[in-house]
Motif scaffolding. Sequence first.
Motif, mmCIF file in Angstrom:
data_model
loop_
_atom_site.group_PDB
_atom_site.id
_atom_site.type_symbol
_atom_site.label_atom_id
_atom_site.label_comp_id
_atom_site.label_asym_id
_atom_site.label_seq_id
_atom_site.Cartn_x
_atom_site.Cartn_y
_atom_site.Cartn_z
ATOM 1 N N GLY A 1 0.793 -1.221 0.000
ATOM 2 C CA GLY A 1 0.000 0.000 0.000
ATOM 3 C C GLY A 1 0.827 1.275 0.000
ATOM 4 N N GLN B 1 2.668 4.481 -1.025
ATOM 5 C CA GLN B 1 2.440 5.398 -2.134
ATOM 6 C C GLN B 1 3.604 6.352 -2.376
ATOM 7 O OE1 GLN B 1 -1.316 7.427 -1.647
ATOM 8 N NE2 GLN B 1 -2.405 5.556 -1.106
ATOM 9 N N SER C 1 1.560 0.048 -5.557
ATOM 10 C CA SER C 1 0.748 1.254 -5.329
ATOM 11 C C SER C 1 1.570 2.535 -5.339
ATOM 12 C CB SER C 1 0.001 1.136 -3.993
ATOM 13 O OG SER C 1 -0.817 -0.012 -3.955
ATOM 14 N N ARG D 1 3.299 5.916 -5.989
ATOM 15 C CA ARG D 1 2.965 7.083 -6.815
ATOM 16 C C ARG D 1 4.144 8.050 -6.951
ATOM 17 N NH1 ARG D 1 -2.567 7.710 -7.669
ATOM 18 N NH2 ARG D 1 -3.878 6.258 -6.468
ATOM 19 N N HIS E 1 0.793 3.111 -11.239
ATOM 20 C CA HIS E 1 0.244 4.329 -10.622
ATOM 21 C C HIS E 1 1.300 5.414 -10.438
ATOM 22 C CE1 HIS E 1 -3.500 2.203 -9.741
ATOM 23 N NE2 HIS E 1 -2.776 1.209 -9.234
#
Length: 418
Positions: free
Chosen positions: A209, A211, A233, A235, A257
């Motif tokens: 998870g 980011q 995940s 970013r 992502h």
Amino acid sequence: MPGGGSRGPAAGDGRLRLARLALVLLGWVSASAPSSSLPSSASPEAPFLGSAQPPLSDRCPAACECSEAARTVKCVNRDLTEVPADLPPYVRNLFLTGNRLAVLPAGAFARRPPLAELAALNLSGNLLQDVRAGAFEHLPGLRQLDLSHNPLVNLSLLAFSGSNASAPDPSPLAELILNHIVPPGDQRQNRSFEGMVAAALRSGHALRGLQRLELASNHFLYLPRDLLTQLPSLRHLDLHNNSLVSLTYVSFRNLTHLESLHLEDNALKVLHNGTLAEWQGLARVRVFLDNNPWVCDCHMVDMVAWLKETELVQDKARLTCAFPEKMRNRGLLDLNSSDLDCDPILPPSLQTSYVFLGIVLALIGAIFLLVLYLNRKGIKKWMHNIRDACRDHMEGYHYRYEINADPRLTNLSSNSDV
């Protein structure tokens, strides 16, 4: 008598009413007695409840500053050697910076009641060297973790997950900041520092998870092949101010992502087609490539063509050549394929190396000649001896050849033998 008889019944009725009133009053008093005694029986328990759970504003470590309204605790520059045990349960933002937390053991933040509200934890600048398995267990709400400016010698494989190696627990982390965590050279162990960080990041599915990941200023020479495989995940990835020479072995394919990729201030010389194709397949990514020593030769043709077409690279007009010397400071977007050739002329650094090598060889030759000069008499005598030996050998060979060449001498030699 009649008068007295008439007063008798009336007096009896009055006594009866008084008796009934007394009974009613007695029953009311007896009924209300338990309710009146309840506060007195409950009063001894009140101090116990107060001692078990003091007001939140009263629970603050002596070395820290607490703000219940802001849900923040700051323990900054207090020379703490371990995490305070009496952290208030309302804390949401915890700053433990500038201390001496050399080791972060398993369950370092386990408390009763648990620190369920803790979302942002800053542990930067603590001289932290060892982060062990399960160090951040019992923090179900932790979203941001900063371990920057700590000389991490050991980062456990399960540092960001549970201590159970067979089934690591997923971490709630969304932001992980690991800037400037490389230890001094004399403190490093035999294993690769890049490999140690990669192992902690890809442990099971603990950080699926995540980011945002920052790994700036860590002197990374390369990126392990599977560094990003367990971070689907992600970013934002920050790798600026390292020493990355190439991105050939790392894959960005699964980072669908990814929005920003910072590669400024590295040692990148060229980007190969495989990396360029992976970036082109990421729909939202923005790449930053400033301050890299690009080598503008024949290997740069594909990258220059890609730069002219893509919109992924931010401020691409500022990218310039560093080598060779004749191309220095020329913009990559201004180059044509005819400008990019592999010139056999060596760069100045190699030219200097070869000049130095020539000087060394010349010095060795001069020393050799000096030795020969100092031993010239011995060498001359040795050469004369060789000459005399060769002369004797040749004379003997010539004499034998003359005898064998004369038939009469040959017969004579044969008869004498007989």
